[in-house]
Design a protein around this motif. Sequence first.
Motif, PDB file in Angstrom:
ATOM      1  N   LEU A 145       0.842  -1.209   0.000  1.00  0.00           N
ATOM      2  CA  LEU A 145       0.000   0.000   0.000  1.00  0.00           C
ATOM      3  C   LEU A 145       0.869   1.249   0.000  1.00  0.00           C
ATOM      4  O   LEU A 145       1.886   1.303   0.709  1.00  0.00           O
ATOM      5  CB  LEU A 145      -0.872   0.026   1.257  1.00  0.00           C
ATOM      6  CG  LEU A 145      -2.090  -0.899   1.327  1.00  0.00           C
ATOM      7  CD1 LEU A 145      -2.815  -0.691   2.659  1.00  0.00           C
ATOM      8  CD2 LEU A 145      -3.032  -0.651   0.157  1.00  0.00           C
ATOM      9  N   THR A 147       1.546   5.229   1.003  1.00  0.00           N
ATOM     10  CA  THR A 147       1.229   5.977   2.224  1.00  0.00           C
ATOM     11  C   THR A 147      -0.149   6.615   2.094  1.00  0.00           C
ATOM     12  O   THR A 147      -0.950   6.598   3.034  1.00  0.00           O
ATOM     13  CB  THR A 147       2.297   7.073   2.451  1.00  0.00           C
ATOM     14  OG1 THR A 147       3.569   6.444   2.365  1.00  0.00           O
ATOM     15  CG2 THR A 147       2.165   7.746   3.794  1.00  0.00           C
ATOM     16  N   GLU A 149      -2.723   5.616   0.208  1.00  0.00           N
ATOM     17  CA  GLU A 149      -3.779   4.590   0.286  1.00  0.00           C
ATOM     18  C   GLU A 149      -3.991   4.162   1.737  1.00  0.00           C
ATOM     19  O   GLU A 149      -5.127   4.020   2.213  1.00  0.00           O
ATOM     20  CB  GLU A 149      -3.386   3.358  -0.554  1.00  0.00           C
ATOM     21  CG  GLU A 149      -3.485   3.559  -2.048  1.00  0.00           C
ATOM     22  CD  GLU A 149      -2.790   2.464  -2.859  1.00  0.00           C
ATOM     23  OE1 GLU A 149      -3.105   2.335  -4.051  1.00  0.00           O
ATOM     24  OE2 GLU A 149      -1.910   1.743  -2.313  1.00  0.00           O
ATOM     25  N   HIS A 150      -2.879   3.968   2.459  1.00  0.00           N
ATOM     26  CA  HIS A 150      -2.967   3.533   3.857  1.00  0.00           C
ATOM     27  C   HIS A 150      -3.716   4.568   4.687  1.00  0.00           C
ATOM     28  O   HIS A 150      -4.626   4.242   5.456  1.00  0.00           O
ATOM     29  CB  HIS A 150      -1.556   3.279   4.406  1.00  0.00           C
ATOM     30  CG  HIS A 150      -1.553   2.660   5.763  1.00  0.00           C
ATOM     31  ND1 HIS A 150      -1.425   3.394   6.917  1.00  0.00           N
ATOM     32  CD2 HIS A 150      -1.728   1.365   6.156  1.00  0.00           C
ATOM     33  CE1 HIS A 150      -1.495   2.584   7.958  1.00  0.00           C
ATOM     34  NE2 HIS A 150      -1.677   1.349   7.531  1.00  0.00           N
ATOM     35  N   GLU A 151      -3.369   5.819   4.477  1.00  0.00           N
ATOM     36  CA  GLU A 151      -4.003   6.908   5.243  1.00  0.00           C
ATOM     37  C   GLU A 151      -5.505   6.974   4.938  1.00  0.00           C
ATOM     38  O   GLU A 151      -6.329   7.123   5.839  1.00  0.00           O
ATOM     39  CB  GLU A 151      -3.329   8.219   4.844  1.00  0.00           C
ATOM     40  CG  GLU A 151      -3.456   9.296   5.894  1.00  0.00           C
ATOM     41  CD  GLU A 151      -2.650  10.506   5.457  1.00  0.00           C
ATOM     42  OE1 GLU A 151      -1.414  10.390   5.350  1.00  0.00           O
ATOM     43  OE2 GLU A 151      -3.285  11.554   5.190  1.00  0.00           O
ATOM     44  N   GLN A 179      -2.480  -7.262   6.644  1.00  0.00           N
ATOM     45  CA  GLN A 179      -2.599  -5.800   6.481  1.00  0.00           C
ATOM     46  C   GLN A 179      -4.051  -5.369   6.716  1.00  0.00           C
ATOM     47  O   GLN A 179      -4.311  -4.354   7.365  1.00  0.00           O
ATOM     48  CB  GLN A 179      -2.147  -5.400   5.068  1.00  0.00           C
ATOM     49  CG  GLN A 179      -2.375  -3.955   4.707  1.00  0.00           C
ATOM     50  CD  GLN A 179      -1.520  -2.987   5.515  1.00  0.00           C
ATOM     51  OE1 GLN A 179      -0.352  -2.783   5.211  1.00  0.00           O
ATOM     52  NE2 GLN A 179      -2.092  -2.414   6.561  1.00  0.00           N
ATOM     53  N   LEU A 183      -5.630  -2.895   9.793  1.00  0.00           N
ATOM     54  CA  LEU A 183      -6.423  -1.677   9.551  1.00  0.00           C
ATOM     55  C   LEU A 183      -7.664  -1.624  10.450  1.00  0.00           C
ATOM     56  O   LEU A 183      -8.383  -0.633  10.472  1.00  0.00           O
ATOM     57  CB  LEU A 183      -6.858  -1.614   8.081  1.00  0.00           C
ATOM     58  CG  LEU A 183      -5.762  -1.196   7.098  1.00  0.00           C
ATOM     59  CD1 LEU A 183      -6.153  -1.534   5.673  1.00  0.00           C
ATOM     60  CD2 LEU A 183      -5.467   0.300   7.232  1.00  0.00           C
TER      61      LEU A 183
END
Length: 261
Positions: A145, A147, A149-151, A179, A183
């Motif tokens: 992912l 940064t 997309e993760h956020e 992952q 989340l």
Amino acid sequence: MILSKRHRIQFPSVDTTKLDQDEAYFFLVNDHQSDERRRIRFHDYAAIYSEPGLYEQLFYERLKCDSPRKVTDALHYTAEHERDNLAEMRVLDLGAGNGIMGEELKKHGVARLVGVDIVDEARDAAFRDRPHIYDDYLICDFTNLSTAEHEELVNWGFNALTCVAALGFGDIPVPAFLQGVNLLQTDGWLAFNIKETFLERSDTSGFSRLIRELIFSEYISLHHVERYVHRYSIEGKPLFYFAVICRKEKDIPADFCDHLG
Ligand SMILES: C[S@@+](CC[C@H](N)C(=O)[O-])C[C@H]1O[C@@H](n2cnc3c(N)ncnc32)[C@H](O)[C@@H]1O
């Protein structure tokens, strides 16, 4: 779902018993006048989703897949038993495909629903056939992912992760699933299904060992396991899966997969 045309699906004349689940294939007759046909692998999702209604006709009608309903029901009554409520869940649907699992979840009125898949055709099909199901739908690789997309995903504040008919067989690898778990908020729900052989000790593949290791780890707590018929094979044999419902206890460390090699 928006209604679509009927397809002419043909199963091969040869005995396919020896093929792995992801090697199975069928023929799609292109045109009702000529008998021209295309050979399509069961796991060629891009090709299948591109034909409206084909995925449903193949897996849900002909092979009697029942997993989205089964896993949603298991999540519903397990959560209810703990005085929790699907309607309050903010769900990440990993390997969402064309939205059949999302449609089942939506029947319970989930608070938020975000789909994730790795092929563009899945999102296109979900928006084409079930336009009102997902609040958002991302195409990304959970093993890598960005940064941003993760956020974006963290901002949804997920308290439930679903992953149906998508773990193993070259689909979602364990690190991508981990992952997804990371989340989730602590105490968040995990609802997934897995082929029964993946939980047998005789299956020593890295995937099976990791899944067993995870289910019985300190990072999640197991709440419900149920064996059921996921669907039938082309030869009419029942394929048994487990519906598994867990809760997240804490984040899984990045090196979780390393010691199993
Ligand atoms: C059998 S379909 C299941 C779709 C849906 N969950 C259902 O129950 O109908 C498996 C889905 O997993 C997706 N998939 C495979 N590998 C993936 C990955 N690494 N990350 C996200 N999705 C993946 C495929 O593109 C496909 O849409």
